[in-house]
Design a protein around this motif. Sequence first.
Motif, short mmCIF file in Angstrom:
data_model
loop_
_atom_site.label_atom_id
_atom_site.label_comp_id
_atom_site.label_asym_id
_atom_site.label_seq_id
_atom_site.Cartn_x
_atom_site.Cartn_y
_atom_site.Cartn_z
N SER A 106 0.84 -1.20 0.00
CA SER A 106 0.00 0.00 0.00
C SER A 106 0.87 1.25 0.00
O SER A 106 1.91 1.29 0.66
CB SER A 106 -0.90 0.01 1.24
OG SER A 106 -1.57 1.24 1.39
N ASN A 128 -3.68 0.53 -3.79
CA ASN A 128 -4.71 0.25 -2.79
C ASN A 128 -6.01 -0.32 -3.34
O ASN A 128 -6.89 -0.72 -2.58
CB ASN A 128 -5.03 1.53 -2.01
CG ASN A 128 -3.90 1.96 -1.10
OD1 ASN A 128 -3.56 1.26 -0.16
ND2 ASN A 128 -3.28 3.09 -1.40
N TYR A 169 -6.35 8.56 -0.77
CA TYR A 169 -6.10 7.32 -0.03
C TYR A 169 -7.39 6.77 0.55
O TYR A 169 -7.66 5.56 0.45
CB TYR A 169 -5.10 7.59 1.09
CG TYR A 169 -4.91 6.42 2.04
CD1 TYR A 169 -4.09 5.35 1.71
CD2 TYR A 169 -5.57 6.39 3.27
CE1 TYR A 169 -3.94 4.28 2.58
CE2 TYR A 169 -5.42 5.33 4.14
CZ TYR A 169 -4.61 4.27 3.79
OH TYR A 169 -4.45 3.20 4.65
N LYS A 173 -8.87 3.06 -0.43
CA LYS A 173 -9.11 2.00 0.56
C LYS A 173 -10.59 1.64 0.64
O LYS A 173 -10.94 0.49 0.88
CB LYS A 173 -8.59 2.43 1.93
CG LYS A 173 -7.09 2.26 2.11
CD LYS A 173 -6.65 0.82 2.01
CE LYS A 173 -5.20 0.64 2.42
NZ LYS A 173 -4.70 -0.74 2.18
#
Length: 267
Positions: A106, A128, A169, A173
């Motif tokens: 990641s 991710n 991010y 995710k």
Amino acid sequence: MTQTLKNIQPVTTSAPVMLVTGSAKRIGAAIVRAAHKQGYRVIIHCHHSEQEANALANELNETHAHSAVVIMADLAVVNNSETLEQFTNNIMQAFGQLDVLVHNASRFYPTPLGSIHHDQWDELILSNAKAPLLLSQALYPYLKMQQGCIISLLDIHAHNKPFANYTVYNMAKAAHRMMVQSLALDMAPDVRVNGVAPGVNILPEADSDQALDNEQQNKIISSIPMQRIGIPPEIAHSVLYLVQASYVTGEIITVDGGRSLTLAGGH
């Protein structure tokens, strides 16, 4: 964009095989060590951390000969069907089977509003979300043969509690979390798919641009009901539970010391 297969040795054991992406150090290495201790043969994937990956493999092979190999590759191999096929072939050449795939690799850094650009989007989405999906798809036939499973390392900020200034991010995710639940449906009953969502289970490296000073660390610890930072073996423990939990699929285990109970987002 290179990929190299390291430390390949002939093996005769029938022990199960686990691949952990991004596993040369930190949480990935803890998962590899815990699995190896339980009798798994392990494939250690790395991109830049070749020295650490080889040191880990050598350490494990000294305990059980021919039980650990290293595969070095940029996960951008998934962007091309030919390089993805070669990467898949390298994985399967290591031990001839695959029982468990752990998505741990990641990239993590802030993307404040007003400064977000395409390169950040591409890199964070790739590591991710995109790479986990396309690698899962490529390895699905082999996992199916073993009635195996996939475990994804997620984040408590991927679900309803976004981390301030980390929009890309958070989005990546969150996509990965939905991948877990979607693949759990699409791969059932042959392959189980689950996730582990850490909180603060390891601090950024002291020499990184994400390093935290003592005041920041103390502030974080005070916000955790368990009043301490987690440790990588606690994540590894949850991963191995999910590997063995034969009637569990599509689930996300939160391992955060209770932090998500008090987290209001943005802190």
